[in-house]
Design a protein around this motif. Structure first.
Motif, mmCIF file in Angstrom:
data_model
loop_
_atom_site.group_PDB
_atom_site.id
_atom_site.type_symbol
_atom_site.label_atom_id
_atom_site.label_comp_id
_atom_site.label_asym_id
_atom_site.label_seq_id
_atom_site.Cartn_x
_atom_site.Cartn_y
_atom_site.Cartn_z
ATOM 1 N N LYS A 181 0.861 -1.182 0.000
ATOM 2 C CA LYS A 181 0.000 0.000 0.000
ATOM 3 C C LYS A 181 0.900 1.235 0.000
ATOM 4 O O LYS A 181 1.960 1.233 0.628
ATOM 5 N N LEU A 182 0.452 2.267 -0.691
ATOM 6 C CA LEU A 182 1.203 3.523 -0.725
ATOM 7 C C LEU A 182 0.239 4.656 -0.428
ATOM 8 O O LEU A 182 -0.957 4.547 -0.725
ATOM 9 N N PRO A 183 0.737 5.737 0.137
ATOM 10 C CA PRO A 183 -0.147 6.892 0.358
ATOM 11 C C PRO A 183 -0.734 7.377 -0.966
ATOM 12 O O PRO A 183 -0.003 7.497 -1.963
ATOM 13 N N GLY A 184 -2.020 7.632 -0.972
ATOM 14 C CA GLY A 184 -2.659 8.166 -2.178
ATOM 15 C C GLY A 184 -2.836 7.153 -3.291
ATOM 16 O O GLY A 184 -3.060 7.513 -4.449
ATOM 17 N N LEU A 185 -2.763 5.867 -2.943
ATOM 18 C CA LEU A 185 -2.815 4.828 -3.976
ATOM 19 C C LEU A 185 -4.177 4.781 -4.670
ATOM 20 O O LEU A 185 -5.216 4.750 -4.021
ATOM 21 N N LEU A 186 -4.132 4.781 -5.999
ATOM 22 C CA LEU A 186 -5.343 4.607 -6.808
ATOM 23 C C LEU A 186 -5.302 3.232 -7.472
ATOM 24 O O LEU A 186 -4.255 2.586 -7.527
ATOM 25 N N HIS A 187 -6.465 2.812 -7.999
ATOM 26 C CA HIS A 187 -6.593 1.454 -8.518
ATOM 27 C C HIS A 187 -7.054 1.487 -9.971
ATOM 28 O O HIS A 187 -7.957 2.245 -10.316
ATOM 29 N N ALA A 188 -6.445 0.642 -10.773
ATOM 30 C CA ALA A 188 -6.772 0.619 -12.200
ATOM 31 C C ALA A 188 -7.505 -0.659 -12.562
ATOM 32 O O ALA A 188 -7.281 -1.713 -11.970
ATOM 33 N N ALA A 189 -8.376 -0.532 -13.554
ATOM 34 C CA ALA A 189 -8.996 -1.700 -14.176
ATOM 35 C C ALA A 189 -8.962 -1.459 -15.684
ATOM 36 O O ALA A 189 -8.955 -0.314 -16.136
ATOM 37 N N ILE A 190 -8.922 -2.534 -16.436
ATOM 38 C CA ILE A 190 -8.740 -2.413 -17.882
ATOM 39 C C ILE A 190 -9.931 -2.985 -18.629
ATOM 40 O O ILE A 190 -10.362 -4.116 -18.358
ATOM 41 N N LEU A 191 -10.452 -2.192 -19.556
ATOM 42 C CA LEU A 191 -11.514 -2.673 -20.453
ATOM 43 C C LEU A 191 -10.837 -3.457 -21.565
ATOM 44 O O LEU A 191 -9.901 -2.966 -22.205
ATOM 45 N N ARG A 192 -11.322 -4.663 -21.791
ATOM 46 C CA ARG A 192 -10.658 -5.538 -22.763
ATOM 47 C C ARG A 192 -11.589 -5.888 -23.913
ATOM 48 O O ARG A 192 -12.805 -5.958 -23.748
ATOM 49 N N ALA A 193 -10.981 -6.104 -25.070
ATOM 50 C CA ALA A 193 -11.751 -6.312 -26.292
ATOM 51 C C ALA A 193 -12.577 -7.587 -26.222
ATOM 52 O O ALA A 193 -12.051 -8.650 -25.886
ATOM 53 N N PRO A 194 -13.869 -7.487 -26.569
ATOM 54 C CA PRO A 194 -14.698 -8.687 -26.623
ATOM 55 C C PRO A 194 -14.558 -9.422 -27.952
ATOM 56 O O PRO A 194 -15.041 -10.535 -28.095
ATOM 57 N N TYR A 195 -13.922 -8.768 -28.925
ATOM 58 C CA TYR A 195 -13.731 -9.372 -30.254
ATOM 59 C C TYR A 195 -12.277 -9.759 -30.448
ATOM 60 O O TYR A 195 -11.373 -9.101 -29.929
ATOM 61 N N ALA A 196 -12.051 -10.799 -31.248
ATOM 62 C CA ALA A 196 -10.687 -11.234 -31.527
ATOM 63 C C ALA A 196 -10.044 -10.388 -32.621
ATOM 64 O O ALA A 196 -8.814 -10.380 -32.754
ATOM 65 N N HIS A 197 -10.860 -9.692 -33.419
ATOM 66 C CA HIS A 197 -10.313 -8.872 -34.492
ATOM 67 C C HIS A 197 -11.372 -7.827 -34.832
ATOM 68 O O HIS A 197 -12.467 -8.183 -35.271
ATOM 69 N N ALA A 198 -11.049 -6.572 -34.609
ATOM 70 C CA ALA A 198 -12.052 -5.529 -34.867
ATOM 71 C C ALA A 198 -11.375 -4.175 -34.942
ATOM 72 O O ALA A 198 -10.343 -3.950 -34.293
ATOM 73 N N ASN A 199 -11.971 -3.298 -35.758
ATOM 74 C CA ASN A 199 -11.539 -1.910 -35.741
ATOM 75 C C ASN A 199 -12.303 -1.179 -34.649
ATOM 76 O O ASN A 199 -13.481 -1.465 -34.402
#
Lengths: 224, 790
Positions: free
Chosen positions: B35-53
């Protein structure tokens, strides 16, 4: 929601969100980071703690469900500065490598011995189905549990136990040969019917089952 | 402990680990525990398609959610960061390198590729916010199979890689091999698949990035097998900043198995995020993310032609492999199916002509890179299955065909002609014999024959393996066409302080291997100090000399030798100082067991502690000698090391269900000299389990549309305690001539041997039914269908 939980003998009162998982409550709120999160589907068992004496995956339980409960975590397993025999067993038998699954593994295994003081190898393996380890291939985990069972079955208190923070002291060198695994005495049964038969036939007869710790400590015998 | 007693020899002792007390009490310090002072947390949105623009990303609603600090997309990071580097451009990799960015820009190419990152006050809020991000995708055609990807008309992943080919790579003797096959008495041909695996360290990946605006310095805590390499690649290649502006720290690491060697998009994304929001950012991977977006292993489609005589002499082998490398090149991906695979296809045999051709291929799947064994399990699987199929074809015993073709002990160092460095040392037959004896080979064959009379299916499988580890001479891996982007040396510093206590700082680092114990054993022995007096420090780029990382079973052979050599330098300096203290000529001084004395007068010795004190206070040193006992070594090995052995497994198959049950597993390994047999055996156990699991349980499955069907621990079969047998281990010991300790390496040997061992046992159980080969994993359904011809 207001909850009151006793963890490792100390009672805590907190206002927690209803959706907070018990494992996050322990890790984030109480700073008990021994319970680990290794998956998101309750498969891995790295988060196992005891709730009212039962082993529970703390990622599958809400903190609010622990209201009024007694929780023991890996941090609360050692008593009076002495390792629990299961902790000792994992150390003696090299039952861990990266250590990530270890707290959950030790909690599950110690719960097993509460209900079955002298489990067979097959019973140990079955009881640990809810705990995944990727490092040890389970071999030394089984030995660690067997060691702990042996310790808890009426051997003199303190025999083989280590006060915490004590270093392992080297003794006479062991040769590689001592660790080798010659054929099991008796070999395989003539006709193994099922794997259970086979395992129970062989449970505990492994030549390298815990006969003695690799480095003996404070045993009061065969000293340095 | 009195320092006048000669300490017990530590090398070879099964000492229990000094790492364990913190780990068995829940006091380990893994990245998610920090833990660090002021720690923020990240989450990542991931592609639902295997190949897409990606047509558009709308994050307004996510940004408006209370507790959300930032939503970051690939476009903005791309203005400040380069794509990740590929550090191993094997021969044939040219202008078609495509590597991922921190977050996708314009196009996603595999399911699970990162598209946006949310930074919030808690992980719960961050995950809530992911649901509020709207992405407009335009789906594109998908290809997941490596062979199909190379065909005309297949969907194209990258403009600079026509037919999705990363490289065409060859090794060996093409003409001689063709001749050998064309003129052979017997040729066996078979297509085999080495399925994709998910490494699955129990701790998923995780990073905490912090940026200090006042100094421009980054700190990143990372679950990593190679923090020094990650610092180098992230600063010099991704961020374009001086290397000394970043500190990488690997705390306790919950397993790696190769998957944590590589530089990953999320490292770069958290570094960017920490700078943007001005607070430290923590990202901890979920298991589903780990399966989708952490590098995978294996995934080869291979055609084998093995040729030989009717009496079992192998004369040639031709191998063609499609190696699926996924949607982008992971950090060292091109090196795995080339240097570490093709060049090891000769195995333990003296085969006059081998030719190997590999096509590395892009597909719409997760990246594939080194996973425990990295190329050598695939090579071992090819040659060991091929030997069994050839033996079956001519009706010779599998043990005998191996014995007949072994490289002989007098032939070492042995050059296989495949462009690998010469095998350093070996003696293959004793390991085979020891394993045959341990399993009771002849008795089992009798039992098997009887069982078949009664409709029962018993099988026995043998694998004799050799592997290359302790990589590697930098010159060979770099300049000579192997394409590795930097050296592969290791460094270590050893200091003997005024108090006589020893501190070792090493560039090598553990993630379960017990370096703190093993390295202390080594130093205590060599220097003659108590084991308790040696402290081993590692894993922080700020406090340790450069190291290339822990993989390829190289810690003892390369990192350990760097330590050994530093200790040797300290001993030499101590000897010179002792000569001064004892008023004797230098050449008359002997240093052994922690004491220096005039030859023949050991009673008047100076201990290493007395010498260290004298060196530190520096009142009276020889003319020109610097104070303090402090030595550093940069060790570049002259060769790799080549462990070997024979594993044998017996199985029973239930004809009614197809279920395979492993009965016994015997492993005889030769990993050179062993510093700590407890730790080495533990490595072998875990290694065996992973290869056995490839044979019986594990396999990553992609649907044709690129969805990962084995996307969680509910779908991917990591073995549990009741799914693996007891392992019976023993060893032979053939020291390596490469390093002064004679050590080779043990981390991957078990995995390299065991998939082929179990596979051979399963096929052996079915061989009398006319089954010559089945692809792993041997699920009950697959085996049942084979038995019943369905």
């Amino acid at each position: 929601m207001e909850i009151s939980v006793t963890v490792n003998g100390r009672t805590y009162q907190h206002d927690v969100p209803p959706r907070l998982l018990l494992v996050h409550y322990l890790r984030e709120q109480l700073n008990l980071t021994g319970a680990h999160v290794g998956c998101d589907t309750s498969q891995c068992g790295a988060c196992v703690v005891h709730v009212n004496g039962q082993s529970v995956k703390s990622c599958t339980m809400l903190a609010v469900q622990a209201d009024g409960c007694e929780v023991t975590t890996i941090e609360g397993l050692a008593t009076d500065g002495t390792y629990h025999p299961m902790q000792q067993g994992f150390w003696e038998m090299h039952g861990l490598q990266c250590g990530f699954c270890t707290p959950g593994m030790i909690m599950s295994a110690s719960a097993l011995l509460q209900s079955n003081a002298n489990p067979s190898e097959a019973e140990i393996r079955h009881a640990l189905e809810g705990n995944l380890c990727r490092c040890t291939g389970y071999e030394n985990i089984v030995r660690a549990v067997q060691y702990a069972a042996g310790q808890m079955q009426g051997q003199a208190q303190g025999n083989g136990q280590t006060a915490m923070h004590e270093q392992a002291k080297p003794e006479t060198p062991e040769t590689a040969a001592e660790l080798e695994h010659p054929q099991r005495e008796g070999g395989r049964p003539e006709e193994p019917e099922t794997v259970e038969d086979w395992q129970s036939e062989n449970a505990g007869v492994s030549d390298d089952a815990p006969a003695k710790p690799e480095a003996r400590l404070n045993t009061g015998e065969g000293g340095l | 402990m009195a320092t006048t007693d000669a300490p017990a020899k530590m090398f070879g002792q099964a000492l229990k680990r000094r790492e364990d007390p913190r780990l068995i009490t829940g006091k380990g310090n893994y990245v998610d525990d920090i833990k660090l002072p002021g720690l923020l947390h990240a989450a990542i949105l991931r592609a639902p398609y295997a190949h897409a623009n990606i047509n558009s990303i709308n994050a307004d609603a996510a940004r408006a959610l209370p507790g959300v600090v930032a939503v970051i997309t690939g476009d903005e990071i791309a203005k400040e960061q380069n794509p990740l580097p590929c550090a191993w451009a094997a021969g044939g990799v040219d202008n078609n390198v495509n590597t991922p960015r921190a977050l996708a820009v314009d196009t996603v190419r595999f399911t699970g590729e990162g598209v946006a990152m949310v930074v919030a006050e808690s992980p719960y809020i961050a995950y809530d916010a992911l649901d509020l991000i709207e992405v407009d995708y335009e789906p594109l055609d998908v290809v997941v199979d490596a062979e199909a990807a190379t065909k005309e008309g297949a969907p194209q992943l990258h403009e600079n890689a026509p037919n999705n080919i990363v490289m065409r790579w060859t090794c060996g003797k093409e003409q001689e091999t063709t001749q050998a096959i064309d003129s052979a008495e017997v040729v066996v041909r078979q297509r085999i698949v080495n399925q994709r695996l998910l490494p699955t360290p129990m701790e998923t990946r995780g990073y905490i990035s912090r940026y200090d605006a006042a100094t421009g310095e980054y700190t990143i805590w990372m679950s990593s097998q190679a923090p020094h390499v990650h610092r180098l690649l992230l600063t010099a290649f991704v961020l374009g900043i001086p290397e000394n502006k970043m500190r990488c720290i690997a705390p306790d690491v919950g397993g790696g198995f190769g998957a944590k060697i590589f530089v990953y998009p999320e490292m770069a994304a958290t570094l960017y995020a920490a700078k943007q929001v001005g607070q430290p950012v923590k990202w901890i991977e979920t298991r589903r993310e780990n399966y989708a977006a952490t590098s995978h292993g294996r995934d080869h489609i291979t055609d084998i032609e093995i040729a030989g005589t009717r009496d079992g002499t192998i004369t040639g082998m031709r191998v063609h492999t499609y190696a699926n490398l996924g949607a982008y090149l992971s950090t060292i991906a091109p090196g795995i199916p080339t240097t570490l695979y093709g060049r090891m296809l000769s195995g333990v045999y003296n085969i006059p002509a081998i030719f190997c051709e590999v096509h590395g291929v892009y597909t719409n799947t997760g990246m594939v890179d080194a996973y425990r064994g990295a190329g050598r399990p695939e090579a071992t699987y090819v040659i060991e299955r091929a030997m069994d199929m050839f033996a079956d074809e001519i009706g010779i015993d599998p043990a005998e065909i191996r014995r007949k073709n072994f490289i002989q002990p007098q032939d070492f160092p042995f050059d296989t002609g495949l462009g690998m460095l010469p095998y350093d040392s070996g003696n293959y037959e004793p390991a085979l014999d020891k394993a045959l004896e341990a399993i009771g080979y002849q008795d089992f064959l009798k039992q098997q024959a009887e069982a078949r009379q009664n409709g029962r299916l018993l099988g026995i499988g043998i694998c004799s393996y050799v592997e290359v580890c302790g990589v590697a001479p930098s010159k060979w891996i770099g300049l000579t066409g192997e394409g590795w982007g930097a050296g592969l040396w290791e460094s270590a510093n050893v200091k003997v302080h005024l108090t006589g206590k020893v501190v070792v700082t090493t560039g090598s680092l553990p993630h379960g291997q017990g370096h703190e114990t093993t390295f202390a054993q080594l130093v205590a022995d060599e220097l003659g100090v108590p084991y308790e007096d040696v402290l081993v420090e590692h894993s922080d780029t700020q406090g340790t000399p450069f190291g290339y990382g822990t993989y390829g079973s190289r810690s003892a052979a390369v990192g350990g030798t760097a330590i050994y050599k530093s200790v040797s330098k300290i001993k030499e300096k101590a000897r010179r100082l002792a000569a001064h203290m004892l008023e004797a000529a230098e050449e008359d001084i002997v240093f052994e067991d922690g004491k220096a004395y005039v030859r023949g007068a050991p009673d008047a010795a100076k201990t290493i502690q007395e010498i260290a004190l004298q060196a530190s206070v520096a009142y009276d040193l020889p003319q020109g000698m610097e104070p303090f006992l402090d030595e550093t070594t940069y060790y570049d090995p002259p060769n790799c090391t080549f462990p070997f052995g024979t594993h044998i497994c017996t199985v029973e198959i239930d004809p009614d269900t197809g279920k395979v049950t492993p009965l016994r597993y015997v492993a005889v390994d030769d990993v050179g000299r062993v510093i700590n047999p407890l730790i080495v055996n533990g490595q072998i156990h875990g290694g065996i389990a992973q290869g056995l699991a490839q044979a019986l349980y594990e396999g990553a499955v992609y649907a044709e549309n690129g969805q990962l069907l084995t996307g969680s621990l509910m779908d991917y079969a990591i073995p549990r305690a009741d799914m693996v047998p007891h392992y019976e281990l023993s060893r032979t010991e053939t020291p390596s001539p490469v390093n002064p300790m004679g050590v080779k390496g043990a981390g991957e040997a078990g995995t390299i041997a065991s998939a082929a061992t179990v596979s051979n046992a399963v096929i052996d159980a079915l061989s009398h039914l006319g089954i010559r080969h089945l692809d792993m994993p041997y699920s009950a359904e697959k085996v049942w269908r084979a038995i019943h011809g369905q």
